[in-house]
Design a protein around this motif. Structure first.
Motif, PDB file in Angstrom:
ATOM      1  N   GLY A 183       4.799  -3.233  -8.652  1.00 11.61           N
ATOM      2  CA  GLY A 183       3.540  -3.066  -7.931  1.00 11.61           C
ATOM      3  C   GLY A 183       3.173  -4.251  -7.065  1.00 11.61           C
ATOM      4  N   THR A 215       4.868  -3.477  -3.652  1.00 12.97           N
ATOM      5  CA  THR A 215       4.273  -2.369  -2.900  1.00 12.97           C
ATOM      6  C   THR A 215       2.829  -2.671  -2.502  1.00 12.97           C
ATOM      7  N   TYR A 216       2.162  -3.536  -3.242  1.00 11.11           N
ATOM      8  CA  TYR A 216       0.786  -3.888  -2.901  1.00 11.11           C
ATOM      9  C   TYR A 216       0.735  -4.664  -1.586  1.00 11.11           C
TER      10      TYR A 216
END
Length: 218
Positions: free
Chosen positions: A51, A54-55
């Motif tokens: 994450g 992708t953040y």
């Protein structure tokens, strides 16, 4: 005081995470190519949760662009330092030192050569990367314009890029004699050539481009 320090750490944590992820993406490109670049591979390389990649980077294209921009910026810093340490060079000195740099790069910094090659290949399919590919060329031309005229500088950079691409793609890298011979042919003054160079205006003003680059960075 402790709360202020904690706030400061939290404020800078996202920038540090972006740097970690970008550096990992660059290593993945050097090792596996752009086709091998995925958010999962970058997360594993950086040692961060998926994450976290992708953040900060929504798509693969964002990762590619950030990693290649980092490579270009490092190349710019390298050239600035290289020129600062060598303010005055004769054509023969420039030939030998450029050959030294290229031959060293074929072995010690092969990752940089591969990343550069990946950039050119990716730019054929991804127009948004073409300014970065252009910048690679212009940075080299700007550096060599400290020693030679703009057309000679551009010819030497084009030759050096071709030699670097051959070094990473061919069965054997170019020999020292071949590299030095090609550079010497380009960099040695030729009295048979005209003194007036017919170049586009933007190709004859390296100082202006260099200033613009520093302004963008600042």
């Amino acid at each position: 005081m402790a709360d202020q320090r904690g706030a400061k750490r939290r404020r800078y944590a996202p920038e540090q995470r972006v740097e970690e992820v970008t550096a990992a993406a660059e290593r993945i490109i050097a090792a596996r190519g752009i086709e091998g670049l995925t958010h999962r591979a970058v997360a594993e390389e950086a040692g961060v949760p998926l994450g976290a990649t992708t953040y900060h980077f929504a798509g693969k294209g964002d990762l590619i662009q950030a990693a290649l921009r980092r490579s270009v910026e490092r190349y710019a810093a390298y050239l600035d330092d290289w020129v600062a340490q060598r303010p005055h060079l004769t054509p023969e000195q420039l030939t030998v030192l450029l050959a030294d740099s290229l031959m060293g790069g074929y072995a010690a910094s092969r990752g940089q050569q591969v990343t550069e090659a990946e950039l050119y290949v990716a730019a054929m399919r991804r127009p948004e990367l073409r300014p970065l590919a252009d910048q690679y060329i212009e940075l080299g031309v700007d550096a060599l314009c400290r020693y030679v005229d703009p057309l000679t500088a551009r010819a030497a950079v084009m030759a050096a890029n071709g030699l670097s691409l051959r070094a990473v793609a061919a069965s054997e890298p170019p020999s020292r004699a071949e590299v030095e011979g090609i550079l010497r042919r380009i960099l040695t003054p030729n009295p048979a050539l005209p003194d007036t160079l017919h170049l586009p205006p933007d190709a004859t003003e390296p100082a202006t481009r260099n200033q613009s680059r520093h302004q963008r960075q600042n």
